[in-house]
Design a protein around this motif. Structure first.
Motif, short mmCIF file in Angstrom:
data_model
loop_
_atom_site.label_atom_id
_atom_site.label_comp_id
_atom_site.label_asym_id
_atom_site.label_seq_id
_atom_site.Cartn_x
_atom_site.Cartn_y
_atom_site.Cartn_z
N LEU A 203 0.82 -1.21 0.00
CA LEU A 203 0.00 0.00 0.00
C LEU A 203 0.86 1.27 0.00
O LEU A 203 0.49 2.27 -0.62
CB LEU A 203 -0.93 -0.05 1.23
N CYS A 204 2.00 1.23 0.67
CA CYS A 204 2.82 2.45 0.76
C CYS A 204 3.31 2.93 -0.60
O CYS A 204 3.65 4.10 -0.76
CB CYS A 204 3.99 2.28 1.73
N PHE A 205 3.34 2.06 -1.60
CA PHE A 205 3.80 2.48 -2.94
C PHE A 205 2.68 3.15 -3.75
O PHE A 205 2.95 3.70 -4.81
CB PHE A 205 4.37 1.28 -3.71
N ASP A 206 1.46 3.09 -3.25
CA ASP A 206 0.32 3.73 -3.94
C ASP A 206 0.11 5.11 -3.29
O ASP A 206 -0.71 5.28 -2.38
CB ASP A 206 -0.91 2.82 -3.77
N VAL A 207 0.87 6.10 -3.78
CA VAL A 207 0.90 7.41 -3.11
C VAL A 207 -0.49 8.07 -3.03
O VAL A 207 -0.87 8.57 -1.96
CB VAL A 207 1.96 8.34 -3.75
N PRO A 208 -1.30 8.08 -4.13
CA PRO A 208 -2.63 8.71 -4.00
C PRO A 208 -3.47 8.06 -2.90
O PRO A 208 -4.16 8.74 -2.14
CB PRO A 208 -3.27 8.48 -5.38
N LYS A 209 -3.38 6.74 -2.79
CA LYS A 209 -4.18 6.07 -1.74
C LYS A 209 -3.64 6.40 -0.34
O LYS A 209 -4.41 6.61 0.60
CB LYS A 209 -4.19 4.56 -1.98
N VAL A 210 -2.33 6.45 -0.21
CA VAL A 210 -1.74 6.81 1.09
C VAL A 210 -2.22 8.21 1.49
O VAL A 210 -2.59 8.46 2.64
CB VAL A 210 -0.19 6.77 1.03
N LYS A 211 -2.25 9.10 0.49
CA LYS A 211 -2.67 10.49 0.76
C LYS A 211 -4.13 10.53 1.21
O LYS A 211 -4.48 11.21 2.18
CB LYS A 211 -2.49 11.29 -0.54
N LEU A 212 -4.94 9.77 0.51
CA LEU A 212 -6.37 9.72 0.84
C LEU A 212 -6.60 9.18 2.26
O LEU A 212 -7.31 9.78 3.07
CB LEU A 212 -7.03 8.79 -0.19
N ILE A 213 -5.94 8.06 2.56
CA ILE A 213 -6.16 7.43 3.87
C ILE A 213 -5.59 8.29 4.99
O ILE A 213 -6.26 8.51 6.02
CB ILE A 213 -5.53 6.00 3.91
N THR A 214 -4.39 8.84 4.79
CA THR A 214 -3.79 9.63 5.89
C THR A 214 -4.59 10.92 6.13
O THR A 214 -4.79 11.32 7.27
CB THR A 214 -2.31 9.96 5.60
N SER A 215 -5.08 11.55 5.04
CA SER A 215 -5.89 12.77 5.22
C SER A 215 -7.16 12.44 6.00
O SER A 215 -7.55 13.17 6.92
CB SER A 215 -6.30 13.39 3.88
N ALA A 216 -7.80 11.33 5.62
CA ALA A 216 -9.05 10.95 6.29
C ALA A 216 -8.78 10.64 7.77
O ALA A 216 -9.56 11.05 8.64
CB ALA A 216 -9.66 9.74 5.59
N ILE A 217 -7.68 9.97 8.05
CA ILE A 217 -7.36 9.64 9.45
C ILE A 217 -7.09 10.92 10.23
O ILE A 217 -7.62 11.13 11.33
CB ILE A 217 -6.14 8.69 9.55
N LYS A 218 -6.27 11.81 9.66
CA LYS A 218 -5.93 13.05 10.38
C LYS A 218 -7.18 13.88 10.67
O LYS A 218 -7.31 14.49 11.73
CB LYS A 218 -4.90 13.87 9.60
N ASN A 219 -8.12 13.90 9.72
CA ASN A 219 -9.38 14.62 9.95
C ASN A 219 -10.11 14.08 11.17
O ASN A 219 -10.75 14.82 11.91
CB ASN A 219 -10.33 14.46 8.75
N LYS A 220 -10.00 12.79 11.37
CA LYS A 220 -10.74 12.14 12.45
C LYS A 220 -10.02 12.23 13.78
O LYS A 220 -10.65 12.42 14.82
CB LYS A 220 -10.94 10.66 12.07
N ILE A 221 -8.68 12.09 13.78
CA ILE A 221 -8.00 11.97 15.08
C ILE A 221 -7.41 13.28 15.59
O ILE A 221 -6.84 13.33 16.68
CB ILE A 221 -6.93 10.84 15.09
#
Ligand SMILES: Cc1cc2nc3c(=O)[nH]c(=O)nc-3n(C[C@H](O)[C@H](O)[C@H](O)COP(=O)(O)O)c2cc1C
Length: 356
Positions: A203-221
């Motif tokens: 998953l770490c090699f899929d930069v757009p997905k990493v960006k999507l997931i990390t942004s969503a997590i940061k919004n929540k936590i």
């Protein structure tokens, strides 16, 4: 000399979970802790050494690590639902001369139930998880147990299953990070680099997905810090990842293991299961890769004017390895394989390098 390990490779994951930790982590010795004097993501650490997600299966292991001066223990990757471990064996010694370069990792590596220095092993669990109620209870206990200068972290991995939509998957990561935050843990790590799941690409090699997931997590936590655990990257790929996510996440942890085909001494597949032809290698042979990532993450941080923390891991088995990581730019250094076979490694490191 290698000491008897605190995780017993001759036992299953469940047996280790129930009866461990063993040997030095069960000797009852609680080492004294120095006053906190190192900064890490707004927290104060007594000394910047920890154990990364992996050998610390539950609260008993995490508490034992805290007692032995591994001030930042990360509880092994958990999930939002129950997942069985890969079948035993899960840990075997690996015969590797020198560095495990990416080229060498294309050729089968012989693994066996024998451990010698310089220590390299393979580990293959598939990120099993107990029910969230169980691991959340454990984490609350660990957070309460940690002393001033210590920081308990936990690692999470999202799960896909039949009929799961893309949104469900993203949401699983977000909810998982939130479940960890709810226990009082101040720094969450997401495991974007597990090589033992049979996924074609990490998953770490899929930069757009990493960006999507990390942004969503940061919004929540919110204020809770987020570190992402990544694999070894090529130069261009790392630059791209850091440019896109270095201002979203609070830190990068590198490396996880380097996957390679693993075989028995007579050339047969070493680990049972169709998806286990390849398995993650860690310990001494991957130190070059962790150090290279640490150096490049530090250089990119400076060049791009970013502030993320760097957690260095891979092949720290003796005190001098710790120093190499610090000199390369690691804010915090982690040891999994080295600590497993030496419960007093944090103490030895601190004695060798009092100022880290
Ligand atoms: C027994 C064992 C289990 C591991 N399980 C995980 C895990 O659940 N999640 C994860 O992100 N990394 C896991 N790892 C990888 C370690 O966190 C670390 O990145 C890697 O082993 C390199 O460090 P080392 O050379 O000090 O072992 C595991 C490692 C070991 C030895």
């Amino acid at each position: 000399m290698l000491k008897p390990p605190f995780f017993d490779p001759n036992k299953t994951y469940a047996e280790n979970w129930e009866k461990g930790p063993f040997n030095g982590f069960a000797d009852g010795v609680v080492l004294p802790l120095d006053k906190p004097r190192f900064d890490f993501l707004g927290e104060k650490l007594s000394y910047p050494i920890g154990i990364p997600a992996g050998p610390l299966l539950n609260a008993k292991f995490v508490k034992a690590a805290l007692d032995k001066g591994f001030n930042v223990p990360i509880q092994k990757t958990v999930r939002s639902r129950v997942r069985e471990s890969n079948e035993w064996p899960n840990v075997l010694g690996a015969d590797i001369e020198g560095d495990l370069t990416l080229k060498k990792a294309e050729v089968p590596i012989v693994v066996r139930n024998e451990y010698k220095e310089p220590l390299s092993i393979t580990n293959s669990f598939g990120n099993p998880s107990y029910d969230p109620e169980i691991w959340q209870k454990d984490l609350r206990e660990c957070v309460a147990y940690a002393k001033l200068g210590q920081l308990v972290m936990c690692s999470f991995e999202g799960t896909k299953w039949e009929g799961f939509s893309h949104e469900d998957y993203i949401n699983d990561w977000v909810q998982g990070a939130r479940m960890i935050k709810d226990t009082g843990v101040k720094v969450v790590e997401t495991n974007f680099s597990c090589p033992n799941e049979g996924a074609a690409s990490l998953l770490c090699f899929d930069v757009p997905k990493v960006k999507l997931i990390t942004s969503a997590i940061k919004n929540k936590i919110g204020d809770t810090k987020l570190i992402i655990k990544i694999a070894y990257f090529g130069d261009d790929e790392l630059r791209e990842l850091v440019k896109e996510t270095g201002n979203i996440v609070d830190g990068f942890a590198a490396i996880n293991t380097i996957p390679a085909p693993v075989v028995t001494p007579d050339g047969k597949q070493a680990l049972p299961g169709a998806h286990r032809v390849r398995s993650g290698i860690c310990g001494h042979a991957v130190k070059w890769a962790g150090l290279s990532m640490t150096r490049r993450l530090a250089a990119l941080r400076k060049e791009l004017g970013m502030k993320y923390a760097i957690v260095g891991s891979g092949g720290v088995t003796v005190p001098a390895d710790f120093k190499e990581y610090r000199d390369a730019g690691a804010d915090l250094v982690m040891t999994a394989t080295g600590a497993m076979w030496n419960p007093y490694l944090a103490k030895e490191i601190k004695e060798a390098y009092p100022d880290a």
